[in-house]
Design a protein around this motif. Structure first.
Motif, PDB file in Angstrom:
ATOM      1  N   PHE A 157       0.814  -1.223   0.000  1.00 24.06           N
ATOM      2  CA  PHE A 157       0.000   0.000   0.000  1.00 24.06           C
ATOM      3  C   PHE A 157       0.843   1.267   0.000  1.00 24.06           C
ATOM      4  O   PHE A 157       0.452   2.273  -0.582  1.00 24.06           O
ATOM      5  CB  PHE A 157      -0.966  -0.005   1.195  1.00 24.06           C
ATOM      6  CG  PHE A 157      -1.844   1.210   1.205  1.00 24.06           C
ATOM      7  CD1 PHE A 157      -2.836   1.362   0.240  1.00 24.06           C
ATOM      8  CD2 PHE A 157      -1.647   2.228   2.119  1.00 24.06           C
ATOM      9  CE1 PHE A 157      -3.618   2.491   0.201  1.00 24.06           C
ATOM     10  CE2 PHE A 157      -2.428   3.365   2.083  1.00 24.06           C
ATOM     11  CZ  PHE A 157      -3.417   3.489   1.128  1.00 24.06           C
ATOM     12  N   ARG A 158       1.990   1.209   0.615  1.00 27.88           N
ATOM     13  CA  ARG A 158       2.884   2.384   0.656  1.00 27.88           C
ATOM     14  C   ARG A 158       3.251   2.809  -0.766  1.00 27.88           C
ATOM     15  O   ARG A 158       3.265   4.002  -1.086  1.00 27.88           O
ATOM     16  CB  ARG A 158       4.128   2.010   1.484  1.00 27.88           C
ATOM     17  CG  ARG A 158       5.226   3.037   1.495  1.00 27.88           C
ATOM     18  CD  ARG A 158       4.851   4.279   2.298  1.00 27.88           C
ATOM     19  NE  ARG A 158       5.798   5.351   2.044  1.00 27.88           N
ATOM     20  CZ  ARG A 158       5.493   6.624   1.892  1.00 27.88           C
ATOM     21  NH1 ARG A 158       4.239   7.014   1.974  1.00 27.88           N
ATOM     22  NH2 ARG A 158       6.416   7.522   1.673  1.00 27.88           N
ATOM     23  N   GLU A 159       3.508   1.817  -1.626  1.00 27.37           N
ATOM     24  CA  GLU A 159       3.870   2.116  -3.024  1.00 27.37           C
ATOM     25  C   GLU A 159       2.684   2.727  -3.771  1.00 27.37           C
ATOM     26  O   GLU A 159       2.844   3.665  -4.554  1.00 27.37           O
ATOM     27  CB  GLU A 159       4.340   0.836  -3.719  1.00 27.37           C
ATOM     28  CG  GLU A 159       5.741   0.410  -3.300  1.00 27.37           C
ATOM     29  CD  GLU A 159       6.146  -0.922  -3.899  1.00 27.37           C
ATOM     30  OE1 GLU A 159       5.287  -1.820  -3.942  1.00 27.37           O
ATOM     31  OE2 GLU A 159       7.309  -1.056  -4.316  1.00 27.37           O
ATOM     32  N   ILE A 160       1.505   2.196  -3.479  1.00 29.68           N
ATOM     33  CA  ILE A 160       0.301   2.714  -4.151  1.00 29.68           C
ATOM     34  C   ILE A 160       0.019   4.153  -3.706  1.00 29.68           C
ATOM     35  O   ILE A 160      -0.346   5.004  -4.511  1.00 29.68           O
ATOM     36  CB  ILE A 160      -0.909   1.782  -3.886  1.00 29.68           C
ATOM     37  CG1 ILE A 160      -0.654   0.470  -4.627  1.00 29.68           C
ATOM     38  CG2 ILE A 160      -2.216   2.395  -4.352  1.00 29.68           C
ATOM     39  CD1 ILE A 160      -1.490  -0.666  -4.167  1.00 29.68           C
ATOM     40  N   GLU A 161       0.235   4.396  -2.422  1.00 32.10           N
ATOM     41  CA  GLU A 161       0.043   5.754  -1.895  1.00 32.10           C
ATOM     42  C   GLU A 161       1.023   6.722  -2.558  1.00 32.10           C
ATOM     43  O   GLU A 161       0.644   7.842  -2.920  1.00 32.10           O
ATOM     44  CB  GLU A 161       0.244   5.732  -0.379  1.00 32.10           C
ATOM     45  CG  GLU A 161      -0.369   6.925   0.304  1.00 32.10           C
ATOM     46  CD  GLU A 161      -0.170   6.901   1.808  1.00 32.10           C
ATOM     47  OE1 GLU A 161      -0.346   5.834   2.436  1.00 32.10           O
ATOM     48  OE2 GLU A 161       0.172   7.958   2.364  1.00 32.10           O
ATOM     49  N   LEU A 162       2.259   6.246  -2.734  1.00 29.06           N
ATOM     50  CA  LEU A 162       3.269   7.078  -3.410  1.00 29.06           C
ATOM     51  C   LEU A 162       2.856   7.364  -4.855  1.00 29.06           C
ATOM     52  O   LEU A 162       2.961   8.504  -5.327  1.00 29.06           O
ATOM     53  CB  LEU A 162       4.627   6.358  -3.407  1.00 29.06           C
ATOM     54  CG  LEU A 162       5.535   6.595  -2.199  1.00 29.06           C
ATOM     55  CD1 LEU A 162       6.788   5.736  -2.303  1.00 29.06           C
ATOM     56  CD2 LEU A 162       5.933   8.074  -2.098  1.00 29.06           C
ATOM     57  N   LEU A 163       2.349   6.319  -5.517  1.00 27.84           N
ATOM     58  CA  LEU A 163       1.925   6.494  -6.915  1.00 27.84           C
ATOM     59  C   LEU A 163       0.758   7.481  -7.008  1.00 27.84           C
ATOM     60  O   LEU A 163       0.720   8.332  -7.906  1.00 27.84           O
ATOM     61  CB  LEU A 163       1.505   5.139  -7.516  1.00 27.84           C
ATOM     62  CG  LEU A 163       2.627   4.164  -7.864  1.00 27.84           C
ATOM     63  CD1 LEU A 163       2.040   2.812  -8.262  1.00 27.84           C
ATOM     64  CD2 LEU A 163       3.495   4.703  -9.015  1.00 27.84           C
ATOM     65  N   SER A 164      -0.182   7.360  -6.069  1.00 32.29           N
ATOM     66  CA  SER A 164      -1.351   8.245  -6.050  1.00 32.29           C
ATOM     67  C   SER A 164      -0.922   9.700  -5.831  1.00 32.29           C
ATOM     68  O   SER A 164      -1.405  10.617  -6.501  1.00 32.29           O
ATOM     69  CB  SER A 164      -2.308   7.777  -4.949  1.00 32.29           C
ATOM     70  OG  SER A 164      -3.385   8.658  -4.832  1.00 32.29           O
ATOM     71  N   SER A 165       0.017   9.886  -4.901  1.00 31.12           N
ATOM     72  CA  SER A 165       0.513  11.245  -4.634  1.00 31.12           C
ATOM     73  C   SER A 165       1.307  11.769  -5.835  1.00 31.12           C
ATOM     74  O   SER A 165       1.220  12.949  -6.176  1.00 31.12           O
ATOM     75  CB  SER A 165       1.389  11.249  -3.391  1.00 31.12           C
ATOM     76  OG  SER A 165       0.642  10.872  -2.278  1.00 31.12           O
ATOM     77  N   TYR A 166       2.053  10.883  -6.442  1.00 25.56           N
ATOM     78  CA  TYR A 166       2.850  11.269  -7.616  1.00 25.56           C
ATOM     79  C   TYR A 166       1.935  11.741  -8.751  1.00 25.56           C
ATOM     80  O   TYR A 166       2.198  12.734  -9.418  1.00 25.56           O
ATOM     81  CB  TYR A 166       3.690  10.067  -8.056  1.00 25.56           C
ATOM     82  CG  TYR A 166       4.406  10.244  -9.376  1.00 25.56           C
ATOM     83  CD1 TYR A 166       5.530  11.077  -9.480  1.00 25.56           C
ATOM     84  CD2 TYR A 166       3.957   9.598 -10.524  1.00 25.56           C
ATOM     85  CE1 TYR A 166       6.188  11.250 -10.694  1.00 25.56           C
ATOM     86  CE2 TYR A 166       4.595   9.764 -11.744  1.00 25.56           C
ATOM     87  CZ  TYR A 166       5.714  10.586 -11.819  1.00 25.56           C
ATOM     88  OH  TYR A 166       6.353  10.754 -13.032  1.00 25.56           O
ATOM     89  N   LEU A 167       0.833  11.007  -8.887  1.00 26.58           N
ATOM     90  CA  LEU A 167      -0.159  11.338  -9.910  1.00 26.58           C
ATOM     91  C   LEU A 167      -0.693  12.763  -9.733  1.00 26.58           C
ATOM     92  O   LEU A 167      -0.966  13.462 -10.708  1.00 26.58           O
ATOM     93  CB  LEU A 167      -1.309  10.332  -9.779  1.00 26.58           C
ATOM     94  CG  LEU A 167      -2.245  10.108 -10.939  1.00 26.58           C
ATOM     95  CD1 LEU A 167      -1.481   9.573 -12.145  1.00 26.58           C
ATOM     96  CD2 LEU A 167      -3.324   9.116 -10.542  1.00 26.58           C
ATOM     97  N   ASP A 168      -0.830  13.176  -8.472  1.00 27.47           N
ATOM     98  CA  ASP A 168      -1.364  14.513  -8.182  1.00 27.47           C
ATOM     99  C   ASP A 168      -0.264  15.546  -7.991  1.00 27.47           C
ATOM    100  O   ASP A 168      -0.550  16.670  -7.553  1.00 27.47           O
ATOM    101  CB  ASP A 168      -2.231  14.453  -6.911  1.00 27.47           C
ATOM    102  CG  ASP A 168      -3.476  13.600  -7.116  1.00 27.47           C
ATOM    103  OD1 ASP A 168      -4.039  13.645  -8.219  1.00 27.47           O
ATOM    104  OD2 ASP A 168      -3.876  12.894  -6.173  1.00 27.47           O
ATOM    105  N   GLY A 169       0.970  15.163  -8.270  1.00 30.58           N
ATOM    106  CA  GLY A 169       2.078  16.116  -8.141  1.00 30.58           C
ATOM    107  C   GLY A 169       2.366  16.504  -6.717  1.00 30.58           C
ATOM    108  O   GLY A 169       2.767  17.643  -6.449  1.00 30.58           O
TER     109      GLY A 169
END
Lengths: 202, 230
Positions: free
Chosen positions: B4-16
């Motif tokens: 989940f940590r990776e997914i959270e990072l990806l989600s945040s990355y998506l939103d800059g």
């Protein structure tokens, strides 16, 4: 008159100034309520309650994003509405036909500018998205509605939800993950550019 | 399966929402890991679908009316003056009534022991009891007249004539029958105390007039303000 002046006038009790702000935000507020509650009538009630409550407490607004502040009022009104609904369950979202079956594409969702086929597809997609949103826990739904549907940034979402930024990030990631899984079940309705990738990536 | 940590990072990355160094590190991992890249595409598609959701127009205007928010018309600056004078005059009026009813009682309370001693120990400071005694006094005098008439027809009658009205008679009767005469003298002590109200009645009338006029002024101001407001 700019927004700051309107807010200042409203804080002095000028209802006309506040009504100007309402006219500016009413679509956003109604849409937010609709996506959180999933019901037109409930969304109307929540939006109206939110504006009444916002006017009464506008003196507590101390600057910052007015949109975030008004969104907090509407999410609170939505939570109240959901609590009320739990106590007294009402009719379902979908209108029923004369046979008692749910109408998949109710008339109220129609956009007059679309062809019947487009209308039907859009209605079904909207219905599918709404279905997936409603499957989310209320806190997750609120965050995803504010961030992804209303396009608010994380800081505004945190201010509107009154939760820390880290929680917003976490809730948003979880909500997107769950929505992705849910929308996979409606793959045929999704436009080609939005088709989801492989089945077992997560 | 990504954690989940990776997914959270990806989600945040998506939103800059990641800083430059975090973004760079994640981009390098995405380039090296096709599974991570696939998740990012899915998250982006999910966000895209949500953003595609049509915005609906509000079915009606949600503008507020004064009734909905319980707003009252703005009142002129003179209004609080009238409100204050009404409240103040009302308090004063109540106090005058209280003073007029309490002060004579205090006076009577002080007189009660003397009355009690005069009676030879009977009675207390009770107002109604004393008034009853006072009203009974003429009747008692009449009884006494009948009682004293029997043994001698002339002399006692002559002595009894002035008894009900004069002090002299009262004194003489007091010698004969102190028990019956005492209430009458108590009544005479009491009457001046009752008539001496500490606040004159005129003041009460004035206060009442102030209350009524101020209330009337407030009502007129409210009516005219709400008429103007509408």
């Amino acid at each position: 008159m700019d927004e700051t002046s309107l807010i200042q006038s409203a804080q002095k009790g000028d209802l006309d100034a506040f009504n100007t702000l309402i006219l500016h935000y009413q679509d956003t507020v109604f849409n937010t309520a609709l996506r959180i509650l999933g019901d037109d009538d409930m969304a109307e009630d929540a939006a109206q309650e939110a504006f009444i409550s916002a006017f009464r407490s506008i003196s507590s607004f101390r600057g910052g994003s007015f949109k975030a502040w008004i969104m907090r009022t509407v999410t609170n009104a939505c939570y109240d509405e959901l609590r009320r609904q739990k106590r007294r369950p009402t009719t379902p979202l979908e209108p029923e036909t004369s046979d008692g079956e749910e109408m998949d594409s109710p008339k109220w969702m129609a956009d007059p500018n679309m062809t019947p086929s487009e209308k039907s597809e859009a209605d079904e997609l909207e219905h599918a998205i709404q279905h997936c949103l409603e499957a989310l826990p209320t806190d997750f739904r609120t965050v995803v509605v504010l961030a992804d549907i209303q396009g608010m940034d994380y800081t505004e979402v945190a201010a509107a939800s009154k939760v820390p930024l880290g929680t917003i990030k976490s809730r948003l990631a979880r909500a997107r993950l769950r929505l992705r899984e849910c929308l996979r079940g409606f793959e045929e309705l999704l436009p080609a550019s939005f088709r989801l990738e492989g089945e077992n990536t997560l | 399966m990504k954690n989940f940590r990776e997914i959270e990072l990806l989600s945040s990355y998506l939103d800059g929402q990641l800083n430059a160094s975090e973004s760079k590190r994640l981009e390098a991992r995405i380039a090296a890991d096709p599974e991570l890249a696939s998740v990012l595409i899915d998250l982006r598609a999910t966000r895209g679908i949500l953003r595609k959701l049509p915005a609906r127009k509000a079915p009606r205007n949600f503008t507020l009316t004064r009734q909905m928010v319980g707003l009252k018309p703005p009142l002129p600056r003179a209004y609080p003056v009238f409100r204050f004078s009404t409240a103040f005059a009302t308090i004063l009026l109540v106090l005058t009534f209280a003073a007029n009813s309490i002060v004579p009682r205090i006076g009577m309370g002080a007189a009660a022991p003397a009355y009690g001693y005069g009676m030879g120990g009977g009675g207390g400071g009770d107002d109604t009891a004393m008034q009853e005694a006072a009203t009974e006094a003429p009747a008692a005098a009449a009884e006494m007249f009948v009682a004293t008439e029997a043994p001698s027809a002339d002399a006692p009658f002559a002595e009894m004539q002035p008894a009900p009205s004069t002090d002299e008679g009262t004194l003489r009767e007091g010698e004969q029958a102190p028990k019956d005469v005492a209430p009458e003298s108590a009544l005479q002590d009491q009457v001046p105390a009752q008539s001496e109200a500490p606040i004159p009645f005129t003041w009460q009338i004035i206060l009442l007039a102030v209350i009524l006029l101020s209330a009337l002024a407030m009502w007129i101001i409210q009516k005219s303000a709400s008429r103007k407001w509408q």
